[in-house]
Design an enzyme around this catalytic site. Structure first.
Site, PDB file in Angstrom:
ATOM      1  N   LYS A 233     -51.951  48.063  31.314  1.00  0.00           N
ATOM      2  CA  LYS A 233     -51.597  49.097  32.292  1.00  0.00           C
ATOM      3  C   LYS A 233     -50.965  50.283  31.554  1.00  0.00           C
ATOM      4  O   LYS A 233     -50.300  50.099  30.519  1.00  0.00           O
ATOM      5  CB  LYS A 233     -50.617  48.475  33.285  1.00  0.00           C
ATOM      6  CG  LYS A 233     -50.244  49.305  34.503  1.00  0.00           C
ATOM      7  CD  LYS A 233     -49.368  48.462  35.444  1.00  0.00           C
ATOM      8  CE  LYS A 233     -48.959  49.260  36.688  1.00  0.00           C
ATOM      9  NZ  LYS A 233     -48.094  48.486  37.586  1.00  0.00           N
TER      10      LYS A 233
ATOM     11  N   SER B 285     -49.506  48.785  42.404  1.00  0.00           N
ATOM     12  CA  SER B 285     -49.802  49.903  41.544  1.00  0.00           C
ATOM     13  C   SER B 285     -50.712  49.564  40.371  1.00  0.00           C
ATOM     14  O   SER B 285     -51.218  50.474  39.721  1.00  0.00           O
ATOM     15  CB  SER B 285     -48.494  50.499  40.990  1.00  0.00           C
ATOM     16  OG  SER B 285     -47.817  49.538  40.224  1.00  0.00           O
TER      17      SER B 285
ATOM     18  N   SER C  84     -46.853  44.780  42.789  1.00  0.00           N
ATOM     19  CA  SER C  84     -47.871  45.583  42.120  1.00  0.00           C
ATOM     20  C   SER C  84     -48.863  44.831  41.262  1.00  0.00           C
ATOM     21  O   SER C  84     -49.798  45.451  40.766  1.00  0.00           O
ATOM     22  CB  SER C  84     -47.192  46.660  41.274  1.00  0.00           C
ATOM     23  OG  SER C  84     -46.650  47.639  42.135  1.00  0.00           O
TER      24      SER C  84
END
Lengths: 471, 480, 96
Positions: free
Chosen positions: A71, A146, A170
């Protein structure tokens, strides 16, 4: 797609890590979902070559040659990282996050960086400065957030493993929406060093994988004490081994459920949850009704604590030492005010403002301190529930993947999509989303298991059982 | 109208650690800019603080040396404001649960008395970096070497009543902290910094006046001068009926102009949004831990000073001078242990050993070894070497490494004290100085000196003058 | 409790966010809704409840006082938006 375990076994037996990595790089380059924002071809090739050399020299690496997507809020030395924010445009980190370093030490190869909601603030991956991510099964829908890019990357077969961060759901929510496994470890299980901080008392790095066993393996490699993180636990790490018969763990297990969780679920989501419960009983587990009386306040508690901590953590993004600085800023005040208003997106600005409010003089007691007190009540609720059961089964998201733009007009609406995942971050307990079928449109549905603090290993064993029941 | 000054001091003291408060960057003074910066010092995303154990130990030592109450539970808080020398946008400090509450500093007053200035609290925090404003350029330069250095902030109650008391307070604080090895306490190097809060009120008034904070004080003398300046300024305004012009602000001391000026752009009471730092678990300092640290500490300076006054009979000023540093006090005690009379040990340390150490820049015990010094003192005390001769030869003796008796014997400087020899010399002088003897018998007792002088000359300077005088008086039958 | 534009300007100053007038107005509306939602926390009886310091229950986490790896000057300055050979630059601060 080959599992990480199988791939590592092949590479350890002589297959080429470089070849596996080339395939992954090609898929990353060819990504149409906007899940991937940066491909690290040079780094990946050098890493793969090094893995091949180590294996030739006789080493056996648990994740030999396994391509890994990280990420955009996880730092890799020499690479750009931006938390998908303009304020970090061009920032190149001089150091690597501990979790990423441990995975690469074990033979994994970082091939690409995944898209995310800006500074991990979002549940749909629509706030990124690099544009939204599309759902792997339906481009008009969002993958969740997210860590939307990481979930989509695994679902689309770009890599067998991806890393995300989970502050309020997330990892688990996009895992559920995309049909992959996503797990949040116990707070303090995995070092946060090198993860761009959002909610310091809530954040954890965790794995995405196609199956539970791969996720368990990734966790076992990453987890463990890190002297660079004062909140990381000294406890020994559970082995990644799962029972050979996944259903064995379910026999005699006490699986808790919260009746209140059934309200407000989309019909197909509720149906899959009910089916899972029935199959669990058939497999020899006992269902135990439990309550989490203060869970209804979890979203409110979260939006006070997470935003307060975030407003503080994001104070360092000021245009002075790195990242975006407003052009032509005439004095220091302009450097700060203009760089930040130009660099942060609207959702991030909202949360910084809210976070500033709840920490400000005159409001701290009523908001931040109060929220930390209600948080203790939530922790106590979990302790009470786990006295009666080994793990709690429930939904991850009230719905399957929603349409792009559907929830953007009302921030509160978006916040409420985390209603089932947030409590685990507040209590620090481990939680995992396990794929359990799909809705009538083929959109994936995930179910959540939550376990007591430090029972990550046991939770994976039960999750493997549920995964088997869902096939 | 008579005014009373009400002064409180906030002192920031850098702890003598190898590395910074929350990371492994080093803390050496005077290095190239930005040469002691690691990922946390730079405030990079993803970095996390880890508490330096030695900083905590030194902080506890500081608290114990100042008689503070070390709390079992304390924590770190984030204090938020934006400034380029503060990389994270917040300083890690301690807000409502400092590790130490209370404490006191005892100062010697000019009139011979003592005064106790109580402390409010002591807390730990990290230092900020430095901003250097280009004289001719359009930029300010950010140097982060100092950012993250461990500090203790020592806050006094507003019990100081004059600039002189403030000066004495700072001297005593420095002595105590240096003594227990907590800090170098050098204002010139920035390891000790002081802000002063000054207000006045009419004598007898209970209510406090308006307080002005003064920063940029770079020496103890500057503290004194600034406080006097501020007291005078505020008093003048009050006398002129313009006291309302005294507002709660922060001013900077200008050492060249010797005046204060307003800090432009300083916010009124900024909202620091303190909250407990979620990256740092709380500190627990048990009673056992506290006692372990206390047991390892030497006798504290004030206690030692008072013991020197009591046991060695030193005047307060002498005792204070000889306990200015632990090394000096240890030296004096070593001399006493080696047999020197305390008063002599004190005098010789102050007048000779310290002087030689300061001139050469070398440590006391190296430039004036205890054994040699004790030996010299013994010779003087026994009258074997004349005091004035010993002083003149001291440096050479110590540098030579020779044993004192051998040194003076080789130089023929051992005074003759042999009774028979003295008797013979004195008798010879008296025989040749009939007129002087007559003067003495007539009442001119000062003329004894002439006979002593003549005997000294006859002995080639080797006779012990005190013994000679005694012998002269004896032979003349005069009570000495 | 209403969040006024004055409140927003004050918060924006604390947070160094250079919002323009439209931004302030919008933020006031949005914050008011969110704060309205979180106000429900006042319903919960928390008398005598200790706020959570950290969920892991850790205390006294420290490290030995030793020098660790530092960044060479190039690495320190590498990401700086404005720099000279040995420092990061900001527009000159007029006093202090």
């Amino acid at each position: 797609m080959t599992t990480a375990r199988a791939l590592a076994a092949q590479v350890n037996a002589g297959a080429s890590a470089a070849a596996a990595v080339e395939q992954s790089l090609a898929r990353a380059q060819g990504d149409t979902l906007n899940a991937i924002i940066r491909v690290h071809a040079d780094h990946a090739r050098a890493q793969a070559a090094s893995v091949d050399a180590r294996v030739r020299a006789g080493e056996r690496l648990p994740l030999a040659g396994v391509p890994l997507v990280i990420k955009d809020n996880l730092l890799l030395a020499g690479a750009e990282s931006s938390a998908c924010s303009r304020i970090l445009a061009g920032f190149r980190s001089p150091y690597t996050a501990t979790a990423v370093a441990r995975l690469e030490s074990a033979g994994a190869v970082v091939v690409a960086t995944a898209n995310m909601d800006e500074f991990a603030m979002g549940s749909s991956n629509e706030t990124s400065c690099h544009g939204p991510v599309k759902h792997p099964k339906d481009p008009t829908r969002i993958p969740g957030g997210s860590s939307g890019g990481s979930a989509a990357a695994v679902a689309a077969g770009i890599a067998p493993l991806a890393l995300g961060t989970d502050t309020g759901g997330s990892i688990r929510q996009p895992a559920s929406l995309c049909g992959v496994v996503g797990m949040k470890p116990s707070y303090g299980r995995v070092s946060r060093y090198g993860a761009i901080a959002f909610g310091s008392s809530l954040d954890q790095i965790g794995p995405f994988a196609a199956d539970v066993a791969d996720a368990a393996l990734a966790l076992a490699v990453m987890a463990g004490h890190d002297g660079n993180d004062s909140t990381s636990a000294q406890r020994p790490v559970d082995s990644a081994e799962l029972p050979a018969d996944p259903l064995a763990a379910l026999r005699g297990a006490r699986i808790g459920y919260v009746a209140a969780h059934e309200a407000g679920l989309a019909e197909d989501v509720r149906a899959r949850l009910e089916l899972a419960k029935r199959r669990l009983v058939e497999a020899g587990a006992t269902l135990v009704p439990v309550t989490l009386p203060h869970e209804r306040y979890a979203v409110a508690v979260y939006y006070v604590i997470a935003t307060g901590e975030a407003a503080s953590n994001l104070a360092r993004f000021d245009g002075v030492r790195y990242g975006h600085r407003a052009e032509g800023a005439k004095d220091l005040g302009e450097v700060y005010a203009r760089s930040r208003v130009e660099g942060f997106g609207p959702e991030v600005q909202r949360r910084i403002m809210l976070g500033t409010y709840v920490l400000s003089t005159g409001y701290y007691d009523a908001y931040y301190k109060k929220a930390q007190q209600v948080r203790r009540r939530i922790c106590d609720d979990f302790a009470g529930a786990f006295a009666a059961c080994d793990a709690i089964l429930g939904p991850v998201s009230p719905t399957t993947a929603f349409k792009a733009g559907e929830k953007l007009s009302d921030p509160l609406q978006m916040y409420l999509s985390d209603i089932f995942t947030i409590a685990a971050n507040l209590a620090g307990v481990p939680a995992v989303s396990v794929p359990f079928g799909a809705d009538r449109n083929g959109l994936p549905i995930g179910l959540q298991l939550q376990a007591p603090l430090w029972a990550d290993g046991r939770m994976f064993a039960l999750a493997a059982g549920i995964e088997a029941l869902g096939r | 109208m008579e005014y009373e000054a009400v002064i409180g001091l906030e002192v920031h003291c850098q702890l003598s650690t190898v590395s910074k408060m929350f990371c492994g960057a080093t803390t050496v003074f005077g290095q190239e800019p930005n040469s002691q910066v690691d990922t946390l010092t730079l405030g990079l995303p993803g970095t996390l603080p880890v508490i330096n154990a030695r900083a905590v130990e030194l902080a506890v030592r500081a608290a114990l040396a100042l008689g503070g109450d070390v709390r079992e539970h304390s924590k770190f808080d984030r204090k938020h404001y934006f400034y380029p020398d503060l990389p994270k946008g917040y300083q890690i400090s301690q807000y409502d649960q400092p590790y130490c509450v209370g404490g006191a500093v005892t100062i010697d007053l000019a009139d011979g008395g003592q005064k106790v200035i109580k402390l409010t609290r002591i807390h730990m925090e990290e230092d900020a970096g430095k901003l250097i404003h280009q004289e001719h350029g359009a930029w300010s330069e950010v140097d982060l070497n100092r950012a993250g250095t461990p500090l203790v902030e020592i806050v006094s109650e507003p019990e100081i009543r004059s600039a002189a008391e403030a000066y004495a307070y700072l001297m005593e604080l420095k002595r105590a902290l240096k003594w227990v090895g907590v800090s170098d306490c050098e204002m010139q190097e920035g390891s000790l910094r002081c802000d002063a809060n000054v207000s006045i009120r009419p004598l007898g008034q209970a209510q406090f006046g308006t307080r002005v904070e003064i920063k940029n004080l770079n020496s103890f003398r500057a503290v004194e001068a600034a406080i006097n300046h501020e007291i005078a300024a505020q008093s003048a305004l009050h006398r002129a009926g313009r006291y309302a012009e005294v507002v709660q602000v922060t001013k900077l001391w200008d050492p060249d102009a010797r005046t204060t000026r307003m800090m432009r752009g300083k916010e009124m009471a900024a909202d620091y949004r303190y909250f407990p730092d979620p990256d740092l678990p709380p500190l627990v300092i048990t009673a056992a831990e506290r006692e372990r640290i206390r047991a390892a500490m030497p006798e504290l300076p004030r206690a030692r000073q008072e013991r020197f006054q009591r046991e060695f009979g030193f005047e307060r000023a002498m005792a204070a001078e000889l306990t200015a540093e632990a090394g000096i006090a240890d030296y004096v005690e070593a001399l006493v242990a080696a047999g020197a009379k305390p008063k002599l040990a004190g005098n010789w340390t102050r007048e000779e050993a310290l002087r030689l150490a300061n001139e050469s820049g070398r440590p006391l015990a190296e430039v004036a070894p205890v054994a040699a010094m004790a030996g010299l003192i013994a010779l003087v005390d026994a009258g074997k070497v004349a005091r004035v001769v010993a002083k003149a030869e001291c440096a050479e003796l110590l540098a030579s490494g020779q044993a004192p008796e051998a040194f003076f014997t080789a130089k023929g400087m051992i005074q003759v004290q042999d009774a028979g020899q003295l008797q013979a010399w004195v008798a010879q002088v008296i025989a040749g100085e009939a007129k002087t003897v007559a003067d003495i018998r007539a009442g001119k007792t000062a003329a004894v000196g002439r006979l002593v002088g003549a005997t000294m000359k006859l002995s080639g300077g080797k006779a012990d003058p005190a013994a000679v005088k005694a012998e002269v008086l004896r032979q003349l039958g005069i009570a000495g | 409790m209403a969040i006024t534009e004055k409140d927003v300007r004050h918060l924006a100053k604390l947070a160094s966010l250079g919002l323009d007038d439209a931004g302030v107005a919008r933020m006031a509306r949005e914050l008011e809704a969110i704060v309205g939602y979180v106000n429900q926390l006042s319903e919960v009886d928390t008398t005598g409840v200790e706020p959570v310091a950290n969920v892991s229950g850790l205390a006294n986490v420290t490290r030995p006082d030793a020098a660790g790896p530092m960044l060479a000057i190039d690495a320190v300055l590498a990401n700086a938006p404005a720099r000279n050979q040995n420092a990061i630059l900001v527009p000159k601060v007029v006093e202090r």
